[in-house]
Design an enzyme around this catalytic site. Structure first.
Site, PDB file in Angstrom:
ATOM      1  N   GLU A 299       0.873  -1.170   0.000  1.00  0.00           N
ATOM      2  CA  GLU A 299       0.000   0.000   0.000  1.00  0.00           C
ATOM      3  C   GLU A 299       0.916   1.229   0.000  1.00  0.00           C
ATOM      4  O   GLU A 299       1.796   1.327   0.852  1.00  0.00           O
ATOM      5  CB  GLU A 299      -0.867  -0.015   1.272  1.00  0.00           C
ATOM      6  CG  GLU A 299      -1.923   1.049   1.252  1.00  0.00           C
ATOM      7  CD  GLU A 299      -2.778   1.055   2.531  1.00  0.00           C
ATOM      8  OE1 GLU A 299      -3.462   2.052   2.738  1.00  0.00           O
ATOM      9  OE2 GLU A 299      -2.746   0.061   3.296  1.00  0.00           O
TER      10      GLU A 299
ATOM     11  N   ARG B  86       4.586 -12.566   9.882  1.00  0.00           N
ATOM     12  CA  ARG B  86       5.234 -11.258   9.753  1.00  0.00           C
ATOM     13  C   ARG B  86       6.620 -11.333  10.351  1.00  0.00           C
ATOM     14  O   ARG B  86       6.816 -11.987  11.374  1.00  0.00           O
ATOM     15  CB  ARG B  86       4.472 -10.248  10.615  1.00  0.00           C
ATOM     16  CG  ARG B  86       3.465  -9.464   9.937  1.00  0.00           C
ATOM     17  CD  ARG B  86       2.897  -8.438  10.906  1.00  0.00           C
ATOM     18  NE  ARG B  86       3.233  -7.110  10.442  1.00  0.00           N
ATOM     19  CZ  ARG B  86       2.666  -6.553   9.390  1.00  0.00           C
ATOM     20  NH1 ARG B  86       1.759  -7.200   8.710  1.00  0.00           N
ATOM     21  NH2 ARG B  86       3.004  -5.339   9.012  1.00  0.00           N
TER      22      ARG B  86
ATOM     23  N   LYS C 166       4.653   0.729   8.960  1.00  0.00           N
ATOM     24  CA  LYS C 166       4.761   2.019   8.272  1.00  0.00           C
ATOM     25  C   LYS C 166       4.132   3.146   9.081  1.00  0.00           C
ATOM     26  O   LYS C 166       4.643   4.254   9.110  1.00  0.00           O
ATOM     27  CB  LYS C 166       4.063   1.931   6.906  1.00  0.00           C
ATOM     28  CG  LYS C 166       4.935   1.337   5.825  1.00  0.00           C
ATOM     29  CD  LYS C 166       4.195   1.305   4.514  1.00  0.00           C
ATOM     30  CE  LYS C 166       3.269   0.116   4.482  1.00  0.00           C
ATOM     31  NZ  LYS C 166       2.424   0.013   3.308  1.00  0.00           N
TER      32      LYS C 166
HETATM   33  P1  ATP Z   1       2.632  -1.844   7.600  1.00  0.00           P
HETATM   34  O1  ATP Z   1       1.911  -2.202   8.857  1.00  0.00           O
HETATM   35  O2  ATP Z   1       4.067  -1.582   7.812  1.00  0.00           O
HETATM   36  O3  ATP Z   1       1.947  -0.781   6.805  1.00  0.00           O
HETATM   37  P2  ATP Z   1       1.443  -3.619   5.806  1.00  0.00           P
HETATM   38  O4  ATP Z   1       1.334  -5.088   5.871  1.00  0.00           O
HETATM   39  O5  ATP Z   1       0.222  -2.832   5.984  1.00  0.00           O
HETATM   40  O6  ATP Z   1       2.590  -3.177   6.771  1.00  0.00           O
HETATM   41  P3  ATP Z   1       1.643  -3.377   3.012  1.00  0.00           P
HETATM   42  O7  ATP Z   1       2.169  -2.262   2.217  1.00  0.00           O
HETATM   43  O8  ATP Z   1       0.200  -3.658   2.974  1.00  0.00           O
HETATM   44  O9  ATP Z   1       2.122  -3.168   4.483  1.00  0.00           O
HETATM   45  O10 ATP Z   1       2.471  -4.702   2.714  1.00  0.00           O
HETATM   46  C1  ATP Z   1       2.944  -5.156   1.474  1.00  0.00           C
HETATM   47  C2  ATP Z   1       3.325  -6.592   1.628  1.00  0.00           C
HETATM   48  O11 ATP Z   1       4.395  -6.705   2.553  1.00  0.00           O
HETATM   49  C3  ATP Z   1       2.185  -7.408   2.186  1.00  0.00           C
HETATM   50  O12 ATP Z   1       2.084  -8.604   1.456  1.00  0.00           O
HETATM   51  C4  ATP Z   1       2.551  -7.641   3.624  1.00  0.00           C
HETATM   52  O13 ATP Z   1       2.027  -8.826   4.070  1.00  0.00           O
HETATM   53  C5  ATP Z   1       4.083  -7.632   3.551  1.00  0.00           C
HETATM   54  N1  ATP Z   1       4.661  -7.221   4.836  1.00  0.00           N
HETATM   55  C6  ATP Z   1       4.484  -6.059   5.481  1.00  0.00           C
HETATM   56  N2  ATP Z   1       5.125  -6.033   6.663  1.00  0.00           N
HETATM   57  C7  ATP Z   1       5.743  -7.228   6.771  1.00  0.00           C
HETATM   58  C8  ATP Z   1       6.564  -7.840   7.772  1.00  0.00           C
HETATM   59  N3  ATP Z   1       6.873  -7.208   8.900  1.00  0.00           N
HETATM   60  N4  ATP Z   1       7.025  -9.073   7.523  1.00  0.00           N
HETATM   61  C9  ATP Z   1       6.709  -9.720   6.388  1.00  0.00           C
HETATM   62  N5  ATP Z   1       5.951  -9.214   5.421  1.00  0.00           N
HETATM   63  C10 ATP Z   1       5.456  -7.992   5.595  1.00  0.00           C
HETATM   64 MG    MG Z   2      -1.385  -2.329   5.076  1.00  0.00          MG
END
Ligand code: ATP
Ligand code: MG
Length: 562
Positions: free
Chosen positions: A41, A265, A275
């Site tokens: 995202e 995760r 993020k």
């Molecule tokens: P954040 O909470 O940091 O915004 P998010 O999961 O909302 O993380 P996205 O941009 O939606 O962030 O994630 C893109 C991809 O990266 C998704 O497939 C998510 O599952 C993966 N991802 C994000 N954070 C992690 C993590 N800590 N470990 C493994 N994969 C991750």
């Molecule tokens: Mg997200």
């Protein structure tokens, strides 16, 4: 306390569970090629957790043949910005991966809208006038069934009409939603008539003002996978309950059967992998930006001097897990050291300088001595000339007025070797009124020159130095972990309470070999005995600035064993 994973535990390697699934699928002829996607995202910069997901998704298609799409999950118009899109692309490329297609969930808004109409036509979706509070109130609990919305019985005709008018902008934000008609008593709460579309009169970074209704995650994500014919849609564990809805939507829409798989995760000790929280650190000025070298964002780690190879190695070592655990930051630092040890060019730099005068070295004489560029390099890094003279900077900590036992560095009467140069003996030292040592006076042994030593004298210690007349002044930034506790979000109160007040130490007057003034961003150095360093983006030949990437040894292990 979460378990931490150590380097030793990650040594053994077999297929991870996703690789096992893929090998099975390929063996059964289920797919001709593997298609994955990385779906960020664009609401912030990528961090080390994302690196794990990137390495996994791209790594699988590299290994098994096929490709990976970069898909921006930009269904929320309010938080997304083009700056984030650009940084994400830069970071994925820097990590060493190239996507097949750059795609945006917003490109599918027309198709998703049609899918919603298909569901309405099949009697599987309805327009609900309930507020979000009213919807929540009827949802039930995990142990109690929910209740049907009073709007659930609307006719297909009425739903089609209302949904079109939602799209046309006739209704206010939050006044209506489109919901799937599944089962309000379903054991999976997410299957209790989940919201598929909401009204949001907001400008979108790509579609502008074309839409005022936006699809929710569950409709957007799975159907985007399906449109792209993604074979293995890999996400993190919090989406396990969504899988049932993912499958339901694909089945009811009769579209390409992408499959969702979940892995744990990746969280790292002493840092943050969210993020939203990283954004808080930036917005509240706890750090100097998304690429602050203390941040475990990809851009922060790049600026700090981490290499893509070391991050990929780290992701490979931690592998894929089905259960959440904390990974030890030391493992990441270990991977960085391992790689830098092989590629970093050795140079001398004095970070806390004190003057050393060689009293028997002819005044105004200078000479070149030869020092190795990198004894660890595969092709032997060769040597370089370093200017030597009778007046040098050495590290203050390399001299002890009253030496402790087993002190092999400088002390009154003691002998040491100056790296790549001569053996010296400390004859005298001068102090100022406050008792600070201002000058160390030594004699040197002319026959002890490195590479041509006929002195027969053995010095136990070697110290580094730069010639005062030939060195350049530099600013050096030393970084430490950003948090003082392993799991800052798991502690009481706001996580910012646990920020390490000593995470940045700035040295204004360090002395470096003159040629380092020309160092370019991205160059990697080992300052002998001091650690790995890289020029900061703020660096200029007039004002060189270096970031310490990592120390030579793991200083935190020592701390915790005290
Ligand atoms: P954040 O909470 O940091 O915004 P998010 O999961 O909302 O993380 P996205 O941009 O939606 O962030 O994630 C893109 C991809 O990266 C998704 O497939 C998510 O599952 C993966 N991802 C994000 N954070 C992690 C993590 N800590 N470990 C493994 N994969 C991750
Ligand atoms: Mg997200």
């Amino acid at each position: 306390m979460p378990k931490t994973k150590t380097a030793a535990m990650t040594e053994e390697k077999g297929l991870n569970f996703i690789e096992e699934i893929i090998e099975e699928d390929l063996k059964n002829g289920k797919y001709r090629q593997i298609i994955t996607r990385f779906p960020p995202e664009p609401n912030g910069y990528l961090h080390i957790g994302h690196a794990s997901s990137i390495c996994l998704n791209f790594g699988l298609t590299q290994k098994y043949g096929g490709y990976t799409n970069l898909r921006f999950d930009d269904t929320n118009p309010v938080t997304e910005e083009t700056e984030f899109v650009e940084s994400i692309k830069e970071d994925v490329r820097w990590l060493g991966f190239e996507w097949k297609n750059e795609l945006y969930a917003s490109d599918y808004f027309d198709t998703l809208y049609q899918y919603a109409i298909t569901l309405i036509n099949k009697g599987l979706a309805y327009v609900d006038d309930s507020s979000s509070e009213e919807i929540a109130a009827l949802k039930g609990t995990p142990t109690e069934p929910g209740k049907n919305s009073p709007y659930r019985g609307r006719s297909v005709h009425e739903n089609l009409d209302l949904f079109e008018r939602m799209r046309n902008g006739e209704f206010k934000d939050g006044s209506k939603t489109l919901r799937a008609k599944i089962d309000m008593a379903h054991s999976n709460m997410l299957m209790r008539d989940p919201v598929l579309y909401r009204i949001k009169h907001a400008h979108h970074h790509r579609t502008g003002n074309k839409w005022c209704i936006y699809p929710m995650y569950d409709l957007a994500h799975g159907q985007s996978d399906s449109i792209e014919k993604v074979t293995h849609s890999i996400c993190t564990l919090e989406f396990v309950p969504h899988r049932e809805l993912y499958d339901w939507l694909i089945e009811k829409l009769e579209i390409y059967p992408s499959r969702q798989y979940e892995f744990a995760r990746r969280n790292l000790t002493y840092t943050i992998t969210s993020k939203r929280k990283l954004m808080q650190l930036v917005n509240e000025n706890h750090v100097q930006g998304w690429d602050d070298p203390r941040m475990t964002t990809i851009s922060g780690m790049r600026r700090r001097g981490f290499t893509p190879e070391s991050i990929r190695d780290f992701c490979d070592r931690i592998g894929v897990a089905k259960r959440e655990n904390m990974v030890d930051m030391s493992l990441l630092e270990f991977c960085v050291r391992e790689h830098l040890n092989k590629i970093a060019i050795r140079r001398m730099a004095v970070l806390d300088p004190v003057k050393l005068v060689i009293t028997n070295y002819p005044k105004d004489q200078t000479e070149e001595v030869w020092s190795e560029n990198n004894p660890e390099a595969e092709n032997n890094g060769g040597t370089r000339p370093v200017m030597f003279s009778g007046e040098l900077w050495i590290e203050r900590e390399d001299f002890m007025e009253v030496p402790v036992k087993k002190w092999f560095r400088l002390a009154p009467g003691a002998i040491v070797r100056l790296k790549s140069a001569y053996i010296i003996k400390c004859e005298n030292y001068i102090k100022d009124k406050e008792g600070n040592i201002t000058e160390i006076q030594c004699s040197y042994i002319p026959e002890s020159r490195s590479g041509n030593d006929t002195s027969g004298i053995h010095a136990k210690g070697t110290i580094h130095w730069v010639s005062t007349a030939h060195a350049a002044k530099a600013e050096v930034r030393l970084y430490d972990r950003l948090f003082t506790v392993e799991n800052p979000t798991g502690e009481e109160g706001d996580f910012t309470r646990y920020i390490n007040p000593n995470s940045l130490q700035i040295i204004k007057e360090a002395y470096i070999e003159n040629s380092l003034k020309e160092a370019k961003e991205g160059n990697k150095y080992q300052f002998i005995r001091k650690g790995y360093f890289t020029p900061d983006k703020d660096s200029t030949p007039e004002h060189p600035v270096f970031n310490r990437t990592v120390t030579l040894k793991d200083t935190w292990v020592k701390e915790s064993r005290k």
